[in-house]
Each structure stands twice: as C-alpha cells, then as structure tokens.
Design a protein around this motif. Sequence first.
Motif, mmCIF file in Angstrom:
data_model
loop_
_atom_site.group_PDB
_atom_site.id
_atom_site.type_symbol
_atom_site.label_atom_id
_atom_site.label_comp_id
_atom_site.label_asym_id
_atom_site.label_seq_id
_atom_site.Cartn_x
_atom_site.Cartn_y
_atom_site.Cartn_z
ATOM 1 N N GLU A 132 0.819 -1.219 0.000
ATOM 2 C CA GLU A 132 0.000 0.000 0.000
ATOM 3 C C GLU A 132 0.854 1.271 0.000
ATOM 4 O O GLU A 132 0.633 2.171 -0.804
ATOM 5 C CB GLU A 132 -0.905 0.016 1.235
ATOM 6 C CG GLU A 132 -2.004 -1.031 1.221
ATOM 7 C CD GLU A 132 -3.095 -0.719 0.205
ATOM 8 O OE1 GLU A 132 -3.493 0.456 0.133
ATOM 9 O OE2 GLU A 132 -3.516 -1.644 -0.515
ATOM 10 N N ASP A 133 1.827 1.327 0.923
ATOM 11 C CA ASP A 133 2.572 2.576 1.078
ATOM 12 C C ASP A 133 3.932 2.575 0.386
ATOM 13 O O ASP A 133 4.608 3.611 0.336
ATOM 14 C CB ASP A 133 2.744 2.910 2.572
ATOM 15 C CG ASP A 133 3.500 1.825 3.346
ATOM 16 O OD1 ASP A 133 4.071 0.933 2.705
ATOM 17 O OD2 ASP A 133 3.508 1.877 4.588
ATOM 18 N N GLY A 134 4.372 1.422 -0.127
ATOM 19 C CA GLY A 134 5.646 1.352 -0.856
ATOM 20 C C GLY A 134 6.871 1.520 0.036
ATOM 21 O O GLY A 134 7.994 1.630 -0.469
ATOM 22 N N LYS A 135 6.675 1.520 1.357
ATOM 23 C CA LYS A 135 7.818 1.691 2.268
ATOM 24 C C LYS A 135 8.556 0.356 2.479
ATOM 25 O O LYS A 135 7.955 -0.715 2.347
ATOM 26 C CB LYS A 135 7.340 2.217 3.627
ATOM 27 C CG LYS A 135 6.895 3.665 3.577
ATOM 28 C CD LYS A 135 6.484 4.132 4.959
ATOM 29 C CE LYS A 135 5.998 5.572 4.907
ATOM 30 N NZ LYS A 135 5.367 5.996 6.159
ATOM 31 N N THR A 136 9.818 0.473 2.848
ATOM 32 C CA THR A 136 10.627 -0.726 3.118
ATOM 33 C C THR A 136 10.495 -1.099 4.586
ATOM 34 O O THR A 136 10.716 -0.261 5.466
ATOM 35 C CB THR A 136 12.106 -0.449 2.781
ATOM 36 O OG1 THR A 136 12.181 -0.060 1.413
ATOM 37 C CG2 THR A 136 12.961 -1.685 3.010
ATOM 38 N N TYR A 137 10.134 -2.359 4.840
ATOM 39 C CA TYR A 137 9.908 -2.787 6.221
ATOM 40 C C TYR A 137 10.860 -3.887 6.683
ATOM 41 O O TYR A 137 10.783 -4.323 7.835
ATOM 42 C CB TYR A 137 8.468 -3.278 6.391
ATOM 43 C CG TYR A 137 7.475 -2.138 6.429
ATOM 44 C CD1 TYR A 137 7.218 -1.459 7.619
ATOM 45 C CD2 TYR A 137 6.824 -1.719 5.281
ATOM 46 C CE1 TYR A 137 6.328 -0.406 7.653
ATOM 47 C CE2 TYR A 137 5.935 -0.660 5.303
ATOM 48 C CZ TYR A 137 5.679 -0.005 6.492
ATOM 49 O OH TYR A 137 4.812 1.047 6.530
ATOM 50 N N SER A 138 11.717 -4.356 5.787
ATOM 51 C CA SER A 138 12.619 -5.436 6.213
ATOM 52 C C SER A 138 13.862 -5.461 5.341
ATOM 53 O O SER A 138 13.921 -4.782 4.316
ATOM 54 C CB SER A 138 11.894 -6.782 6.152
ATOM 55 O OG SER A 138 11.522 -7.079 4.825
ATOM 56 N N VAL A 139 14.814 -6.276 5.785
ATOM 57 C CA VAL A 139 16.035 -6.472 5.004
ATOM 58 C C VAL A 139 16.041 -7.918 4.516
ATOM 59 O O VAL A 139 16.008 -8.841 5.333
ATOM 60 C CB VAL A 139 17.285 -6.204 5.880
ATOM 61 C CG1 VAL A 139 18.550 -6.656 5.162
ATOM 62 C CG2 VAL A 139 17.371 -4.733 6.228
ATOM 63 N N PRO A 140 16.052 -8.104 3.187
ATOM 64 C CA PRO A 140 16.032 -9.478 2.669
ATOM 65 C C PRO A 140 17.289 -10.250 3.083
ATOM 66 O O PRO A 140 18.386 -9.696 3.087
ATOM 67 C CB PRO A 140 15.984 -9.292 1.149
ATOM 68 C CG PRO A 140 15.454 -7.908 0.953
ATOM 69 C CD PRO A 140 15.974 -7.115 2.105
#
Lengths: 299, 441
Positions: free
Chosen positions: B150-158
């Motif tokens: 929805e917001d296109g924000k980054t929430y984690s590190v692959p």
Amino acid sequence: MRRRTGLVFVAPALALFAVFVLYPMVTAFSYAFFHWQGTSRGGFAGVENFATLFTRAPFTTDLPQALLHNVLFFVGTMLIQNTFGLTIAYLLYSRPRSRRVLQTLYAMPYLVSPIVIGYLWTLLLSPTFGPVNTLLTRIGLDSWALPWLGDPKTALWVVILVSVWQWIGFPVLLYGAALGGVPEELTEAARVDGATNRQAFFKITLPLLVPAIGTVSVLTFIFAMEAFALPYAFGGSTGNPAGSTDFVSLLFYRTAFDSGATDAIGSSSALATLLFLIIFGGAYAATSVLRRHERRITA
Amino acid sequence: MTFDSRPPGSSRRARRTVLTIAALSGALLVTACSPSSSGSTGAGAGGDGKVTLTVWSWRVEDEAAYKKIFDTYEKAHPTVNVDFKAFKATEYNKILATGLAGSSGPDVPQVRSYGQLQGTVASKSLLPLDGKVDLSGWDENVVASAKGKEDGKTYSVPLARQTVQMFYNQGLFDKFGITAPTTWEQFIAGNDKLMAAGVTPIAVGAKDDWTLPIVHEVLAGSRFGGKAFQPEVLAGKKSFTDPDWVASVKVVGDLEKYMPKNVTGVAQTDAQTLFSAEKAAMIPGGSFDLSVLQKANPGMKIGIFQVPPAPGSPSGSSATTAGWADGNFAVSARSKHPNEATELVKWMTSKEFGQMVNDDIKQISAVPGVEPTDPLLKQMSDNYTNSGSPYLLLTDFRYGAPSGTDLLGKGLQQMLLGSKDATGVSQDLDTGVKAWFKPSA
C-alpha cells in the motif's frame, strides 16, 4: 449457607474458566464483527465478514466442498466406527475374561497423536515405498495397489478409515459401559418367554442402548465437524490432492494463518463462529431428538 | 413396556456434558483467532548495562549458525546482547502475530516476504526502514519482498535469494551418456533414454500441491516468457488465459510420463528419496533443497541446469532461473530499543553478514556482490543474475486469497489427475486471482 460454601469452592475453577475460555471466546466472537488490518482492529463491520464467506473466492468454492467433506466424514465415521464399535463391545461383553485386555488393545491407537498416526499411515500407504502397495503387488493384486492418498476417489475414505481405526476403542468403551447398565433380568425374562439371542438383542438391549448411541453420535458429530489433525497430517493445509480432503478447520487455518489477506482475522473469525454455530446447533438438535426418544421409552 | 430405571447414558447431566463439549470445541476454534492483549516488548537492558535484542526466526535448523553469526556482531558491538530464538516453521506465523501484538515479542523478527508480509505491515507492527537501511543496487525483485504494497515503504532487510532449477544425478547422466541439455530436443531425448533404462527421469512429489508451481517454473518458465511476462500481466495487458501461459501449463502435463507412476500420490519427501536413492535422475527443486539432497546421499555428485525453452516459446525467450527473496528481518514497532535493533538489521545489509549467510547458513545471500563459496550455490546465483526471472506467482500473486500458488498447485493436481486440462487450470487461476488482483494499468 451451603450454597454459599459451594460457590466458594467453585469460584477458583470458575475464575480460571472465565479468564482462559469465556473471555477469549467472547472477544473472538466479537472479532467477526469488525474490520481488520493485520492484527489491528478497524471499524464495526456488521455481518460483512459473514457475507464474505458466501460471496467471495475462495470461500464460495472451498467452504461448501469442505463442509461436504466434514459431513461425509461424520456419516462414514458414524456408520463404520459406531457399527463396529457396538458389535465389538457386544462381543466383548459376552466374554468377560478377555474383555479388559481387548478393550485396552482397542483403545491403544487413540493414545497416539493423530498427527503421528497420519504420518505413519502416509508412509504405509505411499505408492513409491509403502509396504501396503508392495504387499499387494507381491501377492498379485497389482490392480489394488492404488495411490491411496493421491486419488480424490480414495483419499477421503482413507482419512475416514484411519480415523475409525484410531478411535474404534472409544465407542467400544462407551458401549461396554452402557451394556453393563442394561438390567440382566430383562433379557433373562425375555429368554424365559422364548426369545432368541437375536430377538433379545434387537428387542431389548438395542432399544435400551439408544440413549448411549445418541450420546456417541453427538460426540462423533462434534469430532467430525472440528476434524483437523488427521486431515492435516494426510493432506496438508490445502486438503491434497486437489482439495479432496479439505475440511472446514483446514480452511479456517489457511484463512487465518496462511493467506496473504490483510483482513484474515475478520473472515477467519466469522468462519470459526459459523462452525461453532453448526456444531452447537447440530448437537442441540440431536440432543432434543434424544430427549423425546427417552421420554417415550421411560413413559 | 415400562422401566423403572433410567436407560444408560440418558441422564440430564450426560446431555449437558455433550452440549458443553459442543460449545467448548467450537469455542476453542473461535479462540484460535484471538490475538493477545496489548503490551510492549519485553526485551530490555540487563544488569550489566548491555541492551538485549531478541531475534525470532522460523529456522530451527540454522540455530547454531545464527548464534555464531550474532556472536560476531556482539564482539563488534560490546553493548549489545543478541538473544536468538527459533520456532517451528509451521507454527511461526501464529507465534509471530501474537508476539508482535503482545508484550513479549521480538525486537528483530524474521518476517515473511511479498504478499505474506502485508498483514504484519497492515498491523503497524514493523518500523519503516526507509532512510535507515540502504538497499540501492539490490535486485529489484529482491527489494520488492521487503516492501509494503500500500505505502511502498521498506519494512525489512532481505536475507536470501532462493532460486528454482533442475537438479540432476551426474553419475546417472554419465552412465547413460547424457549431458545437461541446452535444447528441448536434448532434454526429451535424455528423458526417453532414462525411461528406457528403467530409471524414473524426473522425481516430482505432486501429492504436495505447493511443489507444483515450482515444478511449473522449472519445466516451463521460459515457455510463458519468464521475466518478460511479469510486467505484461501486472499491467493487465496479458492474463493467465494467455496462449503462452496455457501452453506452459500443458508442458507439465506433457511431461507427466517422465514422472513417477501415480505422481499425485507421491509426496515431496518420497520424490527426494527417489532422487537420493538414485532411482530418479532429476528433480525440480529450490536452492533451499540443496543441503537436504547433499546430506541424503553425500556420495552422489549433483549438478544443476536450466530447462531449455519448450517448442513455441515466445521469441527471445531463453532458459531461465526463477527466484525470490525470503527470510527477511525487520524491526518491531514495539521494540524498546529501536535504534539498536535498526543498527542490527542495517548490519544485515553488509557484505560481512552476507558472506556468513552464504558460508554458515548455506543460502544465497541477498546482499549484492557476495559470492557463494559452494560451487552449486554459486552456479544458481550466477544463473539468476544472468538470466533470472521472478517466481511470478509467489512474488506478485500472493497479496490476497486465493493465492496464485494455491490455485496453480490445485489446478496442476487436477490436470495430472485428468479432471482438468491446461485451459481449465489457467482459467481457474485467472478467475481466482481476479478476486483481489487489480492490474496497475
């Protein structure tokens, strides 16, 4: 005074029950009536989550299919498990010396977790390495060496039959106890009047067992409608193959924990509530019928 | 006939018990939905003044490797203790959802990727990491795994890149004079040769539906166009009823004769055993299967190849390796030490961490420029870098229910059982995902 003392004794258990069962249950019911974003609760949704179960994919296809499998599982288990259970209990009742040992043996499989039983039978029935198909092939019954859990025509039957195999000891014990409660003088009087064993069983013992049969039936209904562990062990959370061993509890599990849907809590709570209503409604209807029957035979 | 005594099993108490059991059994299922009550994460500063960060993961089998990795981190960050806890993979989603909503959750949870991350993002359980971690220069498909839709924000590190490809038994290939194919004709000729010799050519565990979309990607990824198909279908210019997609589904059906008999009854573990016991020469699988296959038969020499494009593949289509990212780590919004937790996940973007993921966890690190030391992992990594494509149904069609992978898995089982053809399977997939998928155009 005695009533108050009783309440004091009951209070600790009641408090635990209220905190760990009643409170979560009531709150979980309420979840079905709200919008959800992950684990964040949104606004009041009314019956929208329930409507979803009847209007949106995958529920429109998966729910009727899963419910049908629950019903077939109930019918199959009822017919096979209870018929054999009653037969075995009756045979054991007439052989008091070996009764206790055999009752214990019949009850043993249900001491093992259904998940373990499921994996065990998955190995036994494997078409690649399983001993069942190897044996069938060796004795020349190649055409019987089927992919038992890989064919929708046989997979559900395997679940039913393995469940019966595991739980047969349960009705054996219950019917055994019920048979012990049938007054012997009744059958003796019938025999004095010239009744055969068969007549004595069908005309006297069986009618007296109907309330016990009813109790076992209701418990079987509850067991079948909430079946999860064994189908999960056999077919995973999607009811492999091709949904042929899908059950409502599996659909609930997929919806709540496996789907990428952000509103999973709302729809899965609605599904759980629906299943609760089906189980409670079915059990209530069955006990009402039983009550009428009891009144008739005790009148 | 009348009786004085009440028939057995008929007491009111018994009836009440039955109804109570009915109520409670349903209630327990309802209760299973219940998230725990609110609170804040229990991690805190210890008596020694150190900050303890709790890290949760579903990789029980990697516990020793993670402890070694975090020991390295603790040495470089003497004020931080990392408390690593692993939970059973099949229970992890439930445990994490409860943990993140409750009082005893992790500071740094391992989170699912792509569509399955969205519920956690929507709960506002994770801190956005934009501006805090730098994923520029990372593979676009890998970065997409870490973002909120929805917001296109980054929430984690692959953490790792997974790839799917065909594994083969080099000894059996040599025995029958077969080489890793570069054309479809060679691939079919090799299968025929193996079948004539009584060896199962391709081990497939079609009883487990989740394996079948992987089998489809390995056998027919290039038939529907691989990477080129993704933007077309996301934009709505093509759908899953596209002739190339339908033909790719048919490829799996056409190759059924090379799979084990009664393939829908064969579990994935049986398929792996067939391969490890050298009764099957090939098995489609993921990079995550490599260590399992190596451990099952350490004496067997394993190779990998990309299945060549089937006849009729779109022009310009070449053999491809489908991939995706998973095992991502995030920062809990309830962490009492967000700065230290963010610092830890920031370290996970470093080459030092990436190299340990390759060497100790035996996965292909998502960090760009880090080379796996295992030659096969390196070949998988190179194949993905040179001719990779997204594992489309996982990367883009798991954002709603029913998911693309669930639909294709079930559909391919139906096709192998003979109850549906490729067109029907593709139509069901298209109709199913349209319940929630809206093309970007």
